[in-house]
Structure formats: C-alpha cells, structure tokens
Write a protein that holds these residues in place. Structure first.
Motif, short mmCIF file in Angstrom:
data_model
loop_
_atom_site.label_atom_id
_atom_site.label_comp_id
_atom_site.label_asym_id
_atom_site.label_seq_id
_atom_site.Cartn_x
_atom_site.Cartn_y
_atom_site.Cartn_z
N GLY A 192 22.36 31.50 35.50
CA GLY A 192 21.66 30.48 36.25
C GLY A 192 21.86 29.07 35.75
O GLY A 192 21.29 28.12 36.30
N LEU A 193 22.66 28.89 34.71
CA LEU A 193 22.91 27.56 34.18
C LEU A 193 23.60 26.68 35.23
O LEU A 193 24.51 27.13 35.92
CB LEU A 193 23.79 27.65 32.93
CG LEU A 193 23.99 26.35 32.16
CD1 LEU A 193 22.75 26.01 31.34
CD2 LEU A 193 25.22 26.45 31.25
N LYS A 194 23.17 25.43 35.31
CA LYS A 194 23.77 24.47 36.23
C LYS A 194 24.13 23.19 35.48
O LYS A 194 23.43 22.80 34.55
CB LYS A 194 22.82 24.14 37.38
CG LYS A 194 22.52 25.30 38.31
CD LYS A 194 21.60 24.87 39.45
CE LYS A 194 21.30 26.04 40.38
NZ LYS A 194 20.41 25.64 41.50
N LEU A 195 25.21 22.56 35.89
CA LEU A 195 25.59 21.28 35.31
C LEU A 195 25.19 20.16 36.26
O LEU A 195 25.33 20.29 37.48
CB LEU A 195 27.09 21.22 35.04
CG LEU A 195 27.67 22.28 34.09
CD1 LEU A 195 29.10 21.93 33.72
CD2 LEU A 195 26.82 22.43 32.85
N LEU A 254 22.96 16.96 30.85
CA LEU A 254 24.07 17.29 31.75
C LEU A 254 24.06 18.75 32.18
O LEU A 254 24.92 19.18 32.94
CB LEU A 254 25.40 16.95 31.07
CG LEU A 254 25.62 15.45 30.81
CD1 LEU A 254 26.77 15.24 29.84
CD2 LEU A 254 25.86 14.70 32.11
N ALA A 255 23.12 19.53 31.65
CA ALA A 255 22.97 20.93 32.02
C ALA A 255 21.50 21.26 32.11
O ALA A 255 20.68 20.71 31.38
CB ALA A 255 23.66 21.84 31.00
N GLU A 256 21.16 22.15 33.02
CA GLU A 256 19.77 22.61 33.14
C GLU A 256 19.76 24.14 33.20
O GLU A 256 20.68 24.76 33.72
CB GLU A 256 19.09 22.03 34.37
CG GLU A 256 19.68 22.45 35.71
CD GLU A 256 18.91 21.86 36.88
OE1 GLU A 256 18.58 22.64 37.80
OE2 GLU A 256 18.65 20.65 36.86
N TYR A 274 27.78 23.90 25.63
CA TYR A 274 26.66 23.92 26.56
C TYR A 274 25.36 23.44 25.90
O TYR A 274 24.51 22.84 26.58
CB TYR A 274 26.50 25.32 27.16
CG TYR A 274 27.58 25.62 28.17
CD1 TYR A 274 27.69 24.88 29.35
CD2 TYR A 274 28.53 26.63 27.95
CE1 TYR A 274 28.69 25.15 30.28
CE2 TYR A 274 29.53 26.90 28.87
CZ TYR A 274 29.61 26.14 30.03
OH TYR A 274 30.60 26.40 30.94
N GLU A 275 25.20 23.67 24.61
CA GLU A 275 24.05 23.10 23.91
C GLU A 275 24.10 21.57 23.96
O GLU A 275 23.08 20.91 24.16
CB GLU A 275 24.02 23.57 22.46
CG GLU A 275 23.52 24.99 22.28
CD GLU A 275 23.49 25.40 20.82
OE1 GLU A 275 23.88 24.57 19.95
OE2 GLU A 275 23.10 26.55 20.53
N THR A 276 25.30 21.03 23.76
CA THR A 276 25.45 19.58 23.78
C THR A 276 25.23 19.02 25.18
O THR A 276 24.56 17.99 25.35
CB THR A 276 26.85 19.19 23.26
OG1 THR A 276 27.05 19.77 21.96
CG2 THR A 276 27.01 17.69 23.17
N LEU A 277 25.74 19.69 26.19
CA LEU A 277 25.51 19.24 27.56
C LEU A 277 24.02 19.25 27.88
O LEU A 277 23.51 18.31 28.51
CB LEU A 277 26.26 20.15 28.54
CG LEU A 277 27.79 20.02 28.53
CD1 LEU A 277 28.42 21.10 29.41
CD2 LEU A 277 28.23 18.64 29.00
N GLY A 278 23.32 20.27 27.44
CA GLY A 278 21.89 20.32 27.67
C GLY A 278 21.15 19.20 26.96
O GLY A 278 20.22 18.60 27.51
#
Length: 223
Positions: free
Chosen positions: A101-104, A89-91, A81-85
């Motif tokens: 509340g994380l969203k992709l 790719l994540a907010e 998820y750190e990498t997606l952010g």
C-alpha cells in the motif's frame, strides 16, 4: 503475489522483452527456478505527476526482480523508502512487498536497465538498448525538473537523456548538473548493501541528497 502496476504503462517494455539475449536467457533460468517471482522487466513506480525523478541502476535478484517493484524486497530499498518517507515523498508503511500500500508523492523511481543483469552488471550494449524505454518515461514527466541518479550508470544514463554532456558532468556524491533545458541532476552513491556496509554511503549522506532536492524545488518555485 500481487504486483504493483506501472504509473506509465504505455512506456514499459513488454513482459517478455526480447531485446537483450543475455538478460532473456538469465530471465528464463530464473523463471524455471522461481516460477512465482516477477522475473520480467520491472516497471517504474511512483507518482506520474512527480516533480522528482529517481533513476536507479537495475532490478536486484531478490528485490525488484522477485517483487516487480523497484527497490522492494532487498537491502537497498529499506534506506531509500525510509528516506522518501522522512522527506514527505512517501506515505504508508513500507513492508518490502509490492502490495503493502505504499505510495509516492511527488516522486517516481525508474531504473536505467529494466531487467535483472547477472552479477548486477549490465553491459554497455544492454544499457544502450534499454535507454529508449527510460527516454519515453522521462518524456511523460513534464513536471519533473529535478532528478537524482543513484550510482555511476544511472548518472550516465540520466545525463545523456536529459541532454547533458558526460565530459562536463562528472559523477560525484552530491554533485549537481544543470541540463541545457534547466532541469537539474543530483548524483548520489547507490544505496546498495555494499555501499552502506562499507560506509561509502551513510543515511546522513543519503538524506543530504534529498534535502538538496527539496531546497532546489523551493528555489525553482520562488523564481
């Protein structure tokens, strides 16, 4: 605990899926021991309009099997998820719980095996049995033209479901495979604790995979 809903609810196995006797028995043991955990097939998580599909292995005992969201609550999820952010790719803030509340954005995560296997090792029969659920989910993602497989089992499942041939598509970190319909699969070592601790996979190596996915997306858009 509030559990995250699936973005593809009609494609998910039932909460008490009976298809794999060994996994059902293990699930029932954990429900007795940990009654507040999810302890069921873990649904997909992410954007139903995703251009990028991320295929994982299976839920972790203290991660997705506990929280009901892929890669949430265990060591592997922190890097993912750190990498997606980092790549947009994540907010939101990943707090390792399904109601953080994380969203992709533009990405979706699907496990090759929906239920927790003992020792994190599904049998070949269990992988085959779960494949139709993954297949139905991929069919609901027409915008997904690029996929990342996390590990060997996810690679094998992805190649078969995307129409490729395993003898010609060998697994390797950063290996790319163009499927018959033009979809592209990129392999990555799994972001497991073991792979990270032994430096089989470093954050830099993992980021290379997602950087390549974005590069390919730009190339496809410009074509």
């Amino acid at each position: 605990m509030n559990f995250a809903p699936s973005p593809l609810p009609e494609t998910e196995p039932p909460h008490d899926c009976p298809n794999c006797p060994r996994l059902v028995a293990f699930r029932n043991e954990l429900r007795a021991e940990f009654p507040t955990w999810w302890n069921a097939p873990v649904p997909a998580f992410g954007d139903p309009d995703a251009w990028l599909g991320i295929i994982g292995l299976a839920p972790g005992k203290h991660g997705a099997n506990r929280t009901g969201r892929p890669f949430t609550g265990d060591f592997a999820g922190q890097l993912l998820y750190e990498t997606l952010g980092k790549f947009g790719l994540a907010e939101g803030v990943f707090a390792a719980k399904p109601d953080d509340g994380l969203k992709l954005n533009g990405a979706i995560i699907i496990n090759a095996v929906k239920c927790l296997p003992p020792q994190n090792k599904p049998t070949p029969e269990e992988i085959r049995t779960c494949r139709p659920f993954v297949e139905s989910q991929l069919a609901e993602l027409p915008k997904a033209r690029i996929f990342i497989a996390l590990g060997q089992i996810a690679h094998q499942t992805s190649v078969k479901l995307l129409g490729g041939r395993l003898p010609k598509a060998k697994f390797g970190h950063l290996a790319e495979h163009v499927m018959p319909d033009g979809r592209i699969l990129i392999d990555s070592y799994h972001c497991s604790r073991y792979n990270q601790n032994t430096r089989v996979l470093t954050p830099e190596m993992f980021e290379e995979v997602f950087a390549r996915a974005l590069e390919l997306r730009r190339s496809i858009a410009a074509a």
